[in-house]
Design an enzyme around this catalytic site. Structure first.
Site, PDB file in Angstrom:
ATOM      1  CE1 TYR A 126     -17.042  72.433  25.117  1.00  0.00           C
ATOM      2  CE2 TYR A 126     -15.728  72.515  26.966  1.00  0.00           C
ATOM      3  CZ  TYR A 126     -16.846  72.128  26.291  1.00  0.00           C
ATOM      4  OH  TYR A 126     -17.907  71.377  27.206  1.00  0.00           O
ATOM      5  CE  LYS A 168     -19.453  74.108  27.113  1.00  0.00           C
ATOM      6  NZ  LYS A 168     -21.014  74.175  26.874  1.00  0.00           N
TER       7      LYS A 168
HETATM    8  P1  NDP Z   1     -23.474  65.615  22.439  1.00  0.00           P
HETATM    9  O1  NDP Z   1     -22.693  65.824  21.336  1.00  0.00           O
HETATM   10  O2  NDP Z   1     -24.182  64.456  22.628  1.00  0.00           O
HETATM   11  O3  NDP Z   1     -24.576  66.773  22.505  1.00  0.00           O
HETATM   12  C1  NDP Z   1     -24.545  68.249  21.878  1.00  0.00           C
HETATM   13  C2  NDP Z   1     -25.760  68.539  21.606  1.00  0.00           C
HETATM   14  O4  NDP Z   1     -25.903  69.852  21.099  1.00  0.00           O
HETATM   15  C3  NDP Z   1     -26.522  67.718  20.537  1.00  0.00           C
HETATM   16  O5  NDP Z   1     -27.852  67.693  20.754  1.00  0.00           O
HETATM   17  C4  NDP Z   1     -26.359  68.770  19.030  1.00  0.00           C
HETATM   18  O6  NDP Z   1     -27.400  68.468  18.556  1.00  0.00           O
HETATM   19  C5  NDP Z   1     -26.337  69.826  19.887  1.00  0.00           C
HETATM   20  N1  NDP Z   1     -25.877  71.043  18.957  1.00  0.00           N
HETATM   21  C6  NDP Z   1     -24.604  71.232  18.581  1.00  0.00           C
HETATM   22  N2  NDP Z   1     -24.540  72.275  18.085  1.00  0.00           N
HETATM   23  C7  NDP Z   1     -25.783  72.865  17.906  1.00  0.00           C
HETATM   24  C8  NDP Z   1     -26.280  73.966  17.352  1.00  0.00           C
HETATM   25  N3  NDP Z   1     -25.480  74.810  16.527  1.00  0.00           N
HETATM   26  N4  NDP Z   1     -28.004  74.309  17.162  1.00  0.00           N
HETATM   27  C9  NDP Z   1     -28.408  73.258  18.092  1.00  0.00           C
HETATM   28  N5  NDP Z   1     -28.052  72.151  18.510  1.00  0.00           N
HETATM   29  C10 NDP Z   1     -26.685  71.947  18.523  1.00  0.00           C
HETATM   30  O7  NDP Z   1     -22.528  65.903  23.956  1.00  0.00           O
HETATM   31  P2  NDP Z   1     -22.922  66.284  25.320  1.00  0.00           P
HETATM   32  O8  NDP Z   1     -24.248  65.980  25.403  1.00  0.00           O
HETATM   33  O9  NDP Z   1     -21.958  65.812  26.048  1.00  0.00           O
HETATM   34  O10 NDP Z   1     -22.867  67.936  25.395  1.00  0.00           O
HETATM   35  C11 NDP Z   1     -23.961  68.708  25.796  1.00  0.00           C
HETATM   36  C12 NDP Z   1     -23.324  69.776  26.266  1.00  0.00           C
HETATM   37  O11 NDP Z   1     -22.745  69.664  27.367  1.00  0.00           O
HETATM   38  C13 NDP Z   1     -22.444  70.846  25.510  1.00  0.00           C
HETATM   39  O12 NDP Z   1     -22.630  72.157  25.797  1.00  0.00           O
HETATM   40  C14 NDP Z   1     -21.123  70.419  26.133  1.00  0.00           C
HETATM   41  O13 NDP Z   1     -20.094  71.402  26.066  1.00  0.00           O
HETATM   42  C15 NDP Z   1     -21.559  70.174  27.792  1.00  0.00           C
HETATM   43  N6  NDP Z   1     -20.326  69.471  28.677  1.00  0.00           N
HETATM   44  C16 NDP Z   1     -20.135  68.204  28.013  1.00  0.00           C
HETATM   45  C17 NDP Z   1     -19.156  67.490  28.902  1.00  0.00           C
HETATM   46  C18 NDP Z   1     -18.749  66.236  28.383  1.00  0.00           C
HETATM   47  O14 NDP Z   1     -17.757  65.708  28.935  1.00  0.00           O
HETATM   48  N7  NDP Z   1     -19.583  65.409  27.605  1.00  0.00           N
HETATM   49  C19 NDP Z   1     -18.574  68.271  30.020  1.00  0.00           C
HETATM   50  C20 NDP Z   1     -18.850  69.367  30.132  1.00  0.00           C
HETATM   51  C21 NDP Z   1     -20.025  70.039  29.532  1.00  0.00           C
HETATM   52  P3  NDP Z   1     -27.468  68.228  16.801  1.00  0.00           P
HETATM   53  O15 NDP Z   1     -26.284  68.030  16.212  1.00  0.00           O
HETATM   54  O16 NDP Z   1     -28.538  67.505  16.418  1.00  0.00           O
HETATM   55  O17 NDP Z   1     -27.801  69.893  16.430  1.00  0.00           O
END
Ligand code: NDP
Length: 253
Positions: free
Chosen positions: A158, A162
């Protein structure tokens, strides 16, 4: 009052939950027509419906961003439905499983990299091409504070994905700035979403994560959405290649 994104089209990947959903709603409130992309149909449709209930316009498109063919269909659908693309948030991502770096399998590596890095790249190249043709646009890639430094919690792939996303952000920002395309990254600290459940399940683990943030709490998806919206707006017209932390002081220590 004129809304900041009136007449504009915004695409948000990973908009079925968490930060992506909060940002899609924010774009909708600000007048953009929003393309909501994700794999889970019910949750994705729900985000689009929430935007419409708030008086906005939105379309859900099912897409796995790690697939070149599905990303191509997503971009085609965006143009078919709304005719242009002004803003994009490449947000879809996965934490992967937490484990020591020496135990990471090739399959685990491919799974995290294919979503967090290759997936963002697949989207980015279409988004840039569309925006160059139109004469400009603004893109934000969702990195992390773990794109700026390591962590002992067992998230090496991860962290690598990033960091690489910040490199891709800088490279494309520099390459396309003269053609009117701005590319920035947002680096959130730990945000209350489903993604951090892998790191907060053990007793006391959440308190340890909170302690990493001088502000004394985790962030909310809406606080990250605010930064994305600003970076995509004309208020940020001289900002490109930047990685903006939204982290309650995490990296300032
Ligand atoms: P969530 O798990 O709520 O969101 C992740 C989203 O990514 C979901 O909507 C999921 O939708 C989608 N997703 C995952 N894999 C795929 C794929 N192969 N194709 C299409 N969509 C995909 O977590 P967050 O909102 O926290 O995460 C969003 C982003 O923020 C990520 O990139 C994460 O790394 C980043 N982030 C999060 C942090 C945190 O602490 N929460 C901190 C820093 C960065 P679905 O499963 O429906 O496809």
């Amino acid at each position: 009052m004129t809304k900041r994104f009136e007449g504009k089209v915004a695409l948000v990947t990973g908009a079925s939950s968490g930060i992506g959903q909060a940002t899609a709603l924010a774009f909708g409130r600000e007048g953009a027509k929003v393309v909501v992309a994700a794999r889970r149909v019910q949750q994705g449709e729900e985000t689009a419906e929430m935007i419409r209930r708030n008086g906005g316009e939105a379309t859900f498109v099912k897409a796995d961003i790690s697939s070149a063919a599905e990303v191509e269909s997503l971009m085609r659908a965006t143009i078919e439905v709304y005719g242009r693309l002004d803003c994009a948030l490449n947000n879809a991502g996965t934490s992967g499983n937490l484990m020591p770096a020496v135990d990471v399998s090739e399959q685990e590596w491919d799974s995290v990299i294919n979503t967090n890095l290759k997936g963002a790249w697949l989207c980015l190249r279409h988004e840039i091409a569309l925006m160059v043709k139109q004469g400009g646009g603004s893109i934000v890639n969702m990195s992390s504070v773990l794109g700026l430094g390591g962590t002992p919690i067992g998230a090496s792939v991860y962290v690598a994905s990033k960091h690489a996303l910040i490199g891709l952000t800088k490279a494309t920002a520099v390459e396309y700035s003269k053609q009117g395309v701005r590319v920035n990254a947002v680096c959130p600290g730990f945000i209350e979403t489903a993604l951090i459940e892998v790191a907060t399940n053990a007793p006391g683990a959440k308190e340890q994560l909170i302690a990493l943030h001088p502000i004394g709490r985790l962030g909310t998806p809406e606080e990250v959405a605010e930064a994305v919206i600003w970076l995509c707006s004309d208020a940020a017209s001289f900002v490109t290649g930047h990685s903006m932390v939204v982290d309650g002081g995490y990296v300032a220590q």
